[in-house]
Scaffold this motif. Structure first.
Motif, PDB file in Angstrom:
ATOM      1  N   THR A 199      16.628 -44.290 -74.019  1.00 43.07           N
ATOM      2  CA  THR A 199      17.800 -44.429 -74.886  1.00 43.07           C
ATOM      3  C   THR A 199      17.480 -43.837 -76.251  1.00 43.07           C
ATOM      4  O   THR A 199      16.324 -43.845 -76.689  1.00 43.07           O
ATOM      5  N   LEU A 200      18.504 -43.329 -76.918  1.00 42.44           N
ATOM      6  CA  LEU A 200      18.325 -42.709 -78.227  1.00 42.44           C
ATOM      7  C   LEU A 200      19.064 -43.490 -79.298  1.00 42.44           C
ATOM      8  O   LEU A 200      20.101 -44.100 -79.043  1.00 42.44           O
ATOM      9  N   ARG A 201      18.513 -43.441 -80.499  1.00 42.15           N
ATOM     10  CA  ARG A 201      19.196 -44.036 -81.643  1.00 42.15           C
ATOM     11  C   ARG A 201      20.441 -43.216 -81.975  1.00 42.15           C
ATOM     12  O   ARG A 201      20.472 -42.003 -81.735  1.00 42.15           O
ATOM     13  N   PRO A 202      21.469 -43.821 -82.529  1.00 42.78           N
ATOM     14  CA  PRO A 202      22.674 -43.072 -82.907  1.00 42.78           C
ATOM     15  C   PRO A 202      22.371 -41.894 -83.828  1.00 42.78           C
ATOM     16  O   PRO A 202      22.967 -40.825 -83.686  1.00 42.78           O
ATOM     17  N   SER A 249      21.809 -36.047 -85.059  1.00 45.64           N
ATOM     18  CA  SER A 249      20.887 -34.963 -85.407  1.00 45.64           C
ATOM     19  C   SER A 249      20.891 -33.875 -84.347  1.00 45.64           C
ATOM     20  O   SER A 249      20.842 -32.678 -84.664  1.00 45.64           O
ATOM     21  N   MET A 250      20.940 -34.277 -83.072  1.00 47.75           N
ATOM     22  CA  MET A 250      20.988 -33.297 -81.990  1.00 47.75           C
ATOM     23  C   MET A 250      22.242 -32.446 -82.092  1.00 47.75           C
ATOM     24  O   MET A 250      22.202 -31.223 -81.909  1.00 47.75           O
ATOM     25  N   GLY A 251      23.372 -33.081 -82.387  1.00 48.83           N
ATOM     26  CA  GLY A 251      24.615 -32.331 -82.540  1.00 48.83           C
ATOM     27  C   GLY A 251      24.521 -31.330 -83.677  1.00 48.83           C
ATOM     28  O   GLY A 251      24.942 -30.172 -83.543  1.00 48.83           O
ATOM     29  N   ILE A 252      23.939 -31.761 -84.805  1.00 49.47           N
ATOM     30  CA  ILE A 252      23.782 -30.862 -85.950  1.00 49.47           C
ATOM     31  C   ILE A 252      22.856 -29.698 -85.603  1.00 49.47           C
ATOM     32  O   ILE A 252      23.123 -28.539 -85.942  1.00 49.47           O
ATOM     33  N   ALA A 253      21.762 -30.019 -84.906  1.00 48.53           N
ATOM     34  CA  ALA A 253      20.804 -28.972 -84.533  1.00 48.53           C
ATOM     35  C   ALA A 253      21.454 -27.914 -83.652  1.00 48.53           C
ATOM     36  O   ALA A 253      21.226 -26.714 -83.833  1.00 48.53           O
ATOM     37  N   PHE A 254      22.272 -28.335 -82.723  1.00 45.69           N
ATOM     38  CA  PHE A 254      22.885 -27.361 -81.825  1.00 45.69           C
ATOM     39  C   PHE A 254      24.010 -26.589 -82.498  1.00 45.69           C
ATOM     40  O   PHE A 254      24.343 -25.481 -82.075  1.00 45.69           O
ATOM     41  N   LEU A 291      16.942 -35.357 -90.985  1.00 51.15           N
ATOM     42  CA  LEU A 291      17.831 -36.499 -90.742  1.00 51.15           C
ATOM     43  C   LEU A 291      17.281 -37.382 -89.636  1.00 51.15           C
ATOM     44  O   LEU A 291      17.272 -38.620 -89.751  1.00 51.15           O
ATOM     45  N   ASN A 292      16.819 -36.780 -88.557  1.00 52.29           N
ATOM     46  CA  ASN A 292      16.293 -37.556 -87.438  1.00 52.29           C
ATOM     47  C   ASN A 292      15.034 -38.325 -87.821  1.00 52.29           C
ATOM     48  O   ASN A 292      14.730 -39.369 -87.249  1.00 52.29           O
ATOM     49  N   SER A 293      14.303 -37.803 -88.790  1.00 56.79           N
ATOM     50  CA  SER A 293      13.061 -38.460 -89.217  1.00 56.79           C
ATOM     51  C   SER A 293      13.327 -39.691 -90.075  1.00 56.79           C
ATOM     52  O   SER A 293      12.463 -40.560 -90.195  1.00 56.79           O
ATOM     53  N   LEU A 294      14.503 -39.786 -90.665  1.00 62.58           N
ATOM     54  CA  LEU A 294      14.813 -40.927 -91.512  1.00 62.58           C
ATOM     55  C   LEU A 294      14.889 -42.196 -90.676  1.00 62.58           C
ATOM     56  O   LEU A 294      15.669 -42.296 -89.740  1.00 62.58           O
TER      57      LEU A 294
END
Length: 297
Positions: A120-123, A128-133, A282-285
Motif C-alpha cells: 500500500t502507498l501513502r496518499p 508524487s507519482m502523478g506529478i512525476a509522470f 514531495l514524496n520524501s516529506l
C-alpha cells in the motif's frame, strides 16, 4: 562509521555515478559500438563485484550465488535490461532526458510493489507519482519535437529495469544484492556477445571505447559498494533526495564547456526534469522508513 562519514560515502557514490553519461559522450561513434561497450562494461561490473565479495566473504563467496534464487535471477535480468536500455537511451537522446527519466525509479518501484507485492502507498506518494509522470509527459513532448522519442522510451524502460531489480530484493529479503549485480554483469556480457555473434559483429572496438567502458563499469561497481556502506545510516527519504545529486550532476557535467561536450538541454527537458525532481522532494516529506532501491547506473 559516523553519520558525516556515511554522508560523504553516499555522496561519493552519487558523484561517481553522475559521470556515467559524460563517459559515454567521450565514445568514438557510440551508435556503432553499443553492444561492444555493454560487453566490456558488463565484464568490468562483474569483476569488481566478484573481487569485493571474495574479499568480504572469502569462503562464502560461492554461497552468495547459490542464494540468488528465482527472484534474484529476475532481478539480474531486470538489471541487464536496464544496462542495455540506458546505453541506447543516452545515445539516442540528451543526457538530461535519460537521467531525469532515471530519477523516476522510486515511483516505478512503488507501482510494481502494489501490483506484485500487494503493498500500500501513502496518499502523498500517489500524488508524487502523478506529478512525476506529468514531468515525463513534458519530456515526451520534447522528444517528439526533437525526434528522440525512442531515446525517451528506452530511458523509461531502463528505469523500469532497475525498479524490477529493487522489487526482486523485496520479494525475497535474503537475496544477496551484490551477487545479483555481479550475475547481471555476467549475463550482460553473455547476452551482448550472443547478439554480436548473431549479427556477425566483432567484439573489438576502438581502444578508447574499451577503456571508457571499463571506466564506466568501475564507476558503477565502486559506486554501488560505497552506496551500500553508507545507505544504512539514512532513512529512505534522505536517500531519495541524495539520489537527485546523481541526476543533476550528470546533467551538469555534460553541459559544462570545461568537459568539452557542452550539451545544452532544451527548455521542455529542464521543465520536465524539475517537475520530476519536485515530485521526489514531495514524496520524501514525511517518509522516513520506506525502502529505496540501490541504483547501479
Amino acid at each position: 562509521m559516523t553519520h558525516s562519514r556515511a554522508l560523504f560515502v553516499v555522496l561519493t557514490a552519487g558523484v561517481l555515478w553522475s559521470f556515467g553519461a559524460l563517459t559515454i559522450r567521450y565514445m568514438v561513434d557510440p551508435e556503432d559500438y553499443r553492444w561492444q561497450y555493454l560487453f566490456f562494461r558488463g565484464l568490468t561490473v562483474a569483476a569488481i563485484l566478484c573481487i569485493y565479495l571474495m574479499a568480504r566473504d572469502r569462503h562464502r563467496f560461492v554461497e552468495n550465488f547459490r542464494k540468488i534464487g528465482a527472484s534474484g535471477i529476475v532481478g539480474a535480468l531486470g538489471l541487464v535490461g536496464a544496462f542495455i536500455f540506458f546505453i541506447w537511451s543516452i545515445t539516442l537522446t540528451t543526457a538530461a532526458n535519460t537521467l531525469f527519466l532515471f530519477s523516476t525509479i522510486p515511483f516505478i518501484a512503488a507501482f510494481l510493489g502494489i501490483v506484485l507485492l500487494k503493498e500500500t502507498l501513502r496518499p502523498i506518494t500517489w500524488v508524487s507519482m502523478g506529478i512525476a509522470f506529468v514531468g515525463i509527459g513534458v519530456m515526451v513532448v520534447e522528444g517528439l519535437e526533437a525526434g528522440s522519442l525512442l531515446g525517451i522510451v528506452t530511458g523509461f524502460a531502463s528505469a523500469c529495469g532497475f525498479a524490477t531489480f529493487s522489487i526482486s530484493l523485496r520479494m525475497r529479503k535474503e537475496t544477496p544484492q551484490f551477487a545479483t549485480v555481479a550475475l547481471a554483469g555476467i549475463l550482460c556480457a553473455v547476452i551482448t556477445a550472443g547478439i554480436m555473434l548473431v549479427q556477425n559483429d566483432a567484439i573489438t572496438m576502438p581502444l578508447r571505447n574499451i577503456l571508457l567502458s571499463m571506466v564506466h563499469g568501475s564507476l558503477v561497481g565502486v559506486g554501488l559498494i560505497l552506496f551500500s556502506l553508507g545507505a544504512g545510516y539514512f532513512p529512505a527519504a534522505e536517500l531519495n533526495l541524495l539520489s537527485l545529486f546523481e541526476v543533476v550532476g550528470g546533467v551538469i557535467w555534460v553541459y559544462l564547456p570545461i568537459f568539452g561536450i557542452h550539451e545544452v538541454p532544451s527548455l521542455l527537458t529542464v521543465i520536465g526534469g524539475c517537475i520530476v525532481s519536485g515530485a521526489i522532494v514531495l514524496n520524501s516529506l514525511g517518509s522516513r522508513h520506506e525502502p529505496v532501491p540501490i541504483k547501479p547506473v
